[in-house]
Design a protein around this motif. Structure first.
Motif: not given
Length: 125
Positions: A9-24
């Motif tokens: 949906x418009x405005x949904x948030x996701x996170x993507x795992x990186x090394x040692x942190x997550x990008x939102x």
């Protein structure tokens, strides 16, 4: 977490795992949100991701809040104002305190009501 092939949906948030942190990331508004789950639009990696996603930054935790909000008392360089008193005369810019919060009398023409009964800080009219 992001999962390709999912409808967003418009405005949904996701996170993507990186090394040692997550990008939102946040999915774009309609109708562009239709691309958010498609091949080629994976946030932060695929060729067209910036057309469907906005990078919001990194985090180390969950997106959802884990605690109730907390209110912090901030120091005012001018010290704490006097406690509101219904009999006092208040003018534009005057500051008062009531139940631990600081209020300031608005500018004219609203300032005419700052001293009137029924318009005391913390009430809605």
């Amino acid at each position: 977490a992001y999962s390709g092939g999912t409808e967003f949906d418009a405005g949904d948030y996701v996170s993507v795992a990186k090394t040692g942190y997550k990008m939102v990331y946040q999915c774009a508004s309609e109708p562009t949100n239709q691309f958010c789950g498609m091949s080629g639009y994976a946030p932060g990696t695929d060729q067209y991701w910036e057309q469907a996603w906005t990078s919001l930054g990194s985090c180390t935790g969950t997106i959802a809040p884990t605690d109730s909000p907390s209110f912090e008392t901030l120091a005012d360089a001018g010290g704490c104002p006097n406690i509101y008193s219904s009999g006092d005369d208040y003018e534009e810019g005057d500051k008062v305190s009531k139940m631990g919060l600081v209020y300031q009398c608005k500018s004219w023409p609203q300032s005419a009501h700052c001293s009137q009964a029924g318009y005391e800080p913390g009430t809605s009219i």
